[in-house]
Write an enzyme that holds these catalytic residues in place. Structure first.
Site, PDB file in Angstrom:
ATOM      1  N   LYS A 133       0.852  -1.191   0.000  1.00  0.00           N
ATOM      2  CA  LYS A 133       0.000   0.000   0.000  1.00  0.00           C
ATOM      3  C   LYS A 133       0.888   1.242   0.000  1.00  0.00           C
ATOM      4  O   LYS A 133       1.777   1.389   0.859  1.00  0.00           O
ATOM      5  CB  LYS A 133      -0.864  -0.041   1.260  1.00  0.00           C
ATOM      6  CG  LYS A 133      -2.233   0.518   1.088  1.00  0.00           C
ATOM      7  CD  LYS A 133      -3.064   0.127   2.298  1.00  0.00           C
ATOM      8  CE  LYS A 133      -4.382   0.854   2.286  1.00  0.00           C
ATOM      9  NZ  LYS A 133      -5.113   0.627   3.533  1.00  0.00           N
TER      10      LYS A 133
HETATM   11  C1  E4P Z   1      -8.457   1.427   3.523  1.00  0.00           C
HETATM   12  O1  E4P Z   1      -7.612   0.779   3.007  1.00  0.00           O
HETATM   13  C2  E4P Z   1      -8.258   2.282   4.684  1.00  0.00           C
HETATM   14  O2  E4P Z   1      -7.404   1.596   5.549  1.00  0.00           O
HETATM   15  C3  E4P Z   1      -9.532   2.529   5.426  1.00  0.00           C
HETATM   16  O3  E4P Z   1     -10.644   2.125   4.682  1.00  0.00           O
HETATM   17  C4  E4P Z   1      -9.665   3.906   5.996  1.00  0.00           C
HETATM   18  O4  E4P Z   1     -10.890   3.979   6.668  1.00  0.00           O
HETATM   19  P1  E4P Z   1     -11.239   5.104   7.755  1.00  0.00           P
HETATM   20  O5  E4P Z   1     -11.525   6.366   7.027  1.00  0.00           O
HETATM   21  O6  E4P Z   1     -12.457   4.571   8.433  1.00  0.00           O
HETATM   22  O7  E4P Z   1     -10.046   5.219   8.656  1.00  0.00           O
END
Ligand code: E4P
Length: 214
Positions: A83
């Site tokens: 990522k």
């Molecule tokens: C996705 O890969 C992210 O880790 C995640 O969906 C972020 O979500 P949040 O806005 O609830 O922290």
């Protein structure tokens, strides 16, 4: 649409696997921090439980650091997806990963041009954060529709991974729009099956069943 779970909590991942519809996992530094355990230890446990893509995020913000971390993460297991944030050096790192055969999930996407650039760089997944856009009175799902159209216009095979999901309607809309993946928090996964008419209907069936002569 594929279902990923957006968590690093092992008990939640086990329960989602048991449901039989889980395709993968996404984590981020905040989710790892919530476990209170070392990153590598948590990651290896997730990889043992889930047979599918597992996103693990780099924490460097420069090209050299990101590519070094990407190489280290990818070496852990073939299911690792690296990522990478959609910043200048991040995009350079995504191109490098593509050339090295390392799969990437480009994260923190909040506008359609970030998504187009990530696809041009060779991202495997793009992660638009719909809930965080909704949080600031913007329309998160509108971004998904725009990215879907742009990717279809030009035939990009980067998969749209709807992230920052807050409730079941985000999942419904993602499926209607043709998103490839939804990464869903555990509490939202459990609420997807819930309907009061299902519960009432089941209760009535069970009560009537007691009246059947045996
Ligand atoms: C996705 O890969 C992210 O880790 C995640 O969906 C972020 O979500 P949040 O806005 O609830 O922290």
């Amino acid at each position: 649409m594929q279902f990923f779970i957006d968590t690093a909590q092992i008990d939640e991942i086990r329960e989602a696997v048991a449901l039989g519809v889980l395709d993968g996992v996404t984590t981020n530094p905040s989710l790892i921090a919530k476990t209170g355990r070392p990153f590598r230890e948590v990651l290896e446990e997730i990889l043992e439980i889930v047979d599918g893509p597992v996103s693990a995020e780099v924490t460097a913000t420069d090209y050299e650091g990101m590519t070094r971390e990407a190489r280290e993460l990818a070496a852990i297991h073939e299911n690792i997806v690296v990522k990478i944030p959609v910043i200048h050096d991040g995009i350079k790192a995504v191109r490098w990963c593509r050339d090295e055969g390392i799969r990437t999930n480009v994260t923190l996407c909040f506008n359609p041009m970030q998504a187009l650039i990530a696809a041009k760089a060779g991202a495997t997944y793009i992660s638009p954060f719909v809930g965080r856009l909704d949080d600031i009175s913007s329309d998160g799902m509108e971004l998904i529709a725009e990215i879907r159209q742009i990717y279809d216009n030009y035939g990009f095979d980067t998969e749209i991974l709807v992230a920052s999901i807050r409730h079941p309607m985000h999942c419904v809309q993602a499926a209607l729009m043709g998103a490839d993946v939804a990464t869903i928090p555990f509490k939202v996964i459990t609420s997807l099956l819930r309907h009061p008419l299902t519960d009432n209907g089941l209760q009535r069936f069970l009560e009537d069943w007691k009246k059947v002569p045996r």
